[in-house]
Write a protein that holds these residues in place. Sequence first.
Motif, PDB file in Angstrom:
ATOM      1  N   ARG A 166       4.115  -1.064  -7.373  1.00  0.00           N
ATOM      2  CA  ARG A 166       3.584  -2.398  -7.090  1.00  0.00           C
ATOM      3  C   ARG A 166       2.495  -2.257  -6.049  1.00  0.00           C
ATOM      4  O   ARG A 166       2.389  -1.267  -5.352  1.00  0.00           O
ATOM      5  CB  ARG A 166       4.649  -3.384  -6.685  1.00  0.00           C
ATOM      6  CG  ARG A 166       5.618  -2.994  -5.710  1.00  0.00           C
ATOM      7  CD  ARG A 166       6.618  -4.125  -5.529  1.00  0.00           C
ATOM      8  NE  ARG A 166       7.697  -3.591  -4.725  1.00  0.00           N
ATOM      9  CZ  ARG A 166       8.520  -4.286  -4.024  1.00  0.00           C
ATOM     10  NH1 ARG A 166       8.426  -5.586  -4.043  1.00  0.00           N
ATOM     11  NH2 ARG A 166       9.437  -3.726  -3.312  1.00  0.00           N
ATOM     12  N   GLU A 167       1.727  -3.310  -5.945  1.00  0.00           N
ATOM     13  CA  GLU A 167       0.603  -3.297  -5.044  1.00  0.00           C
ATOM     14  C   GLU A 167       0.943  -4.108  -3.801  1.00  0.00           C
ATOM     15  O   GLU A 167       1.353  -5.264  -3.889  1.00  0.00           O
ATOM     16  CB  GLU A 167      -0.623  -3.890  -5.741  1.00  0.00           C
ATOM     17  CG  GLU A 167      -1.898  -3.403  -5.154  1.00  0.00           C
ATOM     18  CD  GLU A 167      -3.068  -3.716  -6.065  1.00  0.00           C
ATOM     19  OE1 GLU A 167      -3.982  -4.362  -5.562  1.00  0.00           O
ATOM     20  OE2 GLU A 167      -3.025  -3.336  -7.239  1.00  0.00           O
ATOM     21  N   VAL A 168       0.779  -3.483  -2.629  1.00  0.00           N
ATOM     22  CA  VAL A 168       1.042  -4.136  -1.366  1.00  0.00           C
ATOM     23  C   VAL A 168      -0.166  -3.908  -0.467  1.00  0.00           C
ATOM     24  O   VAL A 168      -0.524  -2.766  -0.185  1.00  0.00           O
ATOM     25  CB  VAL A 168       2.326  -3.559  -0.707  1.00  0.00           C
ATOM     26  CG1 VAL A 168       2.574  -4.220   0.642  1.00  0.00           C
ATOM     27  CG2 VAL A 168       3.518  -3.734  -1.611  1.00  0.00           C
ATOM     28  N   PHE A 169      -0.814  -4.982  -0.040  1.00  0.00           N
ATOM     29  CA  PHE A 169      -2.008  -4.920   0.802  1.00  0.00           C
ATOM     30  C   PHE A 169      -3.073  -4.010   0.208  1.00  0.00           C
ATOM     31  O   PHE A 169      -3.705  -3.215   0.891  1.00  0.00           O
ATOM     32  CB  PHE A 169      -1.664  -4.458   2.223  1.00  0.00           C
ATOM     33  CG  PHE A 169      -0.699  -5.366   2.936  1.00  0.00           C
ATOM     34  CD1 PHE A 169      -1.058  -6.679   3.246  1.00  0.00           C
ATOM     35  CD2 PHE A 169       0.563  -4.928   3.288  1.00  0.00           C
ATOM     36  CE1 PHE A 169      -0.181  -7.513   3.900  1.00  0.00           C
ATOM     37  CE2 PHE A 169       1.448  -5.760   3.946  1.00  0.00           C
ATOM     38  CZ  PHE A 169       1.071  -7.066   4.255  1.00  0.00           C
ATOM     39  N   GLY A 170      -3.234  -4.099  -1.097  1.00  0.00           N
ATOM     40  CA  GLY A 170      -4.275  -3.342  -1.773  1.00  0.00           C
ATOM     41  C   GLY A 170      -3.926  -1.896  -2.067  1.00  0.00           C
ATOM     42  O   GLY A 170      -4.745  -1.158  -2.600  1.00  0.00           O
ATOM     43  N   GLN A 171      -2.725  -1.462  -1.752  1.00  0.00           N
ATOM     44  CA  GLN A 171      -2.320  -0.080  -2.020  1.00  0.00           C
ATOM     45  C   GLN A 171      -1.185  -0.077  -3.033  1.00  0.00           C
ATOM     46  O   GLN A 171      -0.325  -0.939  -3.013  1.00  0.00           O
ATOM     47  CB  GLN A 171      -1.832   0.600  -0.736  1.00  0.00           C
ATOM     48  CG  GLN A 171      -2.896   0.793   0.297  1.00  0.00           C
ATOM     49  CD  GLN A 171      -2.330   1.503   1.530  1.00  0.00           C
ATOM     50  OE1 GLN A 171      -1.145   1.802   1.596  1.00  0.00           O
ATOM     51  NE2 GLN A 171      -3.193   1.768   2.490  1.00  0.00           N
ATOM     52  N   ARG A 172      -1.216   0.911  -3.914  1.00  0.00           N
ATOM     53  CA  ARG A 172      -0.139   1.049  -4.892  1.00  0.00           C
ATOM     54  C   ARG A 172       0.999   1.847  -4.264  1.00  0.00           C
ATOM     55  O   ARG A 172       0.797   2.927  -3.730  1.00  0.00           O
ATOM     56  CB  ARG A 172      -0.639   1.751  -6.140  1.00  0.00           C
ATOM     57  CG  ARG A 172      -1.643   0.913  -6.903  1.00  0.00           C
ATOM     58  CD  ARG A 172      -1.966   1.583  -8.177  1.00  0.00           C
ATOM     59  NE  ARG A 172      -0.778   1.465  -9.021  1.00  0.00           N
ATOM     60  CZ  ARG A 172      -0.806   1.151 -10.296  1.00  0.00           C
ATOM     61  NH1 ARG A 172      -1.949   0.963 -10.895  1.00  0.00           N
ATOM     62  NH2 ARG A 172       0.281   1.050 -10.988  1.00  0.00           N
ATOM     63  N   ILE A 173       2.193   1.270  -4.339  1.00  0.00           N
ATOM     64  CA  ILE A 173       3.366   1.915  -3.758  1.00  0.00           C
ATOM     65  C   ILE A 173       4.407   2.102  -4.848  1.00  0.00           C
ATOM     66  O   ILE A 173       4.672   1.184  -5.627  1.00  0.00           O
ATOM     67  CB  ILE A 173       3.950   1.053  -2.614  1.00  0.00           C
ATOM     68  CG1 ILE A 173       2.920   0.935  -1.489  1.00  0.00           C
ATOM     69  CG2 ILE A 173       5.249   1.653  -2.099  1.00  0.00           C
ATOM     70  CD1 ILE A 173       3.380   0.078  -0.344  1.00  0.00           C
ATOM     71  N   ALA A 174       4.987   3.295  -4.888  1.00  0.00           N
ATOM     72  CA  ALA A 174       6.057   3.582  -5.849  1.00  0.00           C
ATOM     73  C   ALA A 174       7.393   3.369  -5.146  1.00  0.00           C
ATOM     74  O   ALA A 174       7.624   3.843  -4.043  1.00  0.00           O
ATOM     75  CB  ALA A 174       5.943   5.015  -6.354  1.00  0.00           C
TER      76      ALA A 174
END
Length: 103
Positions: free
Chosen positions: A6-14
């Motif tokens: 998912r995307e959090v603050f413009g970064q993709r996080i697994a």
Amino acid sequence: MWVQTREVFGQRIAQAFANNGFSSHVLDNLGGSSALISIRGRASFSRPFDRVEALRRTADDRLRAKALELQAELQQTEAKLTELQTKRNDQTCAHAVAEQDWN
């Protein structure tokens, strides 16, 4: 185990997530012996504490008996107190009548 991105603050996080019961069974099946698999597969059970329950019932019975005994003793004491108060009131009234006769 599964991975969700998912995307959090413009970064993709697994982010990993899993159904722990399912994944542990799969790992046991793939890497463990049949003895380990049979241990994990057993359902949990509740063993009754018969001795503890018997002790609790005995204690409850003794408590109820003592409560009844104390209640009966209380009733006897209250009856005796009422009797003594009645006698005292009768004596006070008789004493007051006797004083009035003298006056």
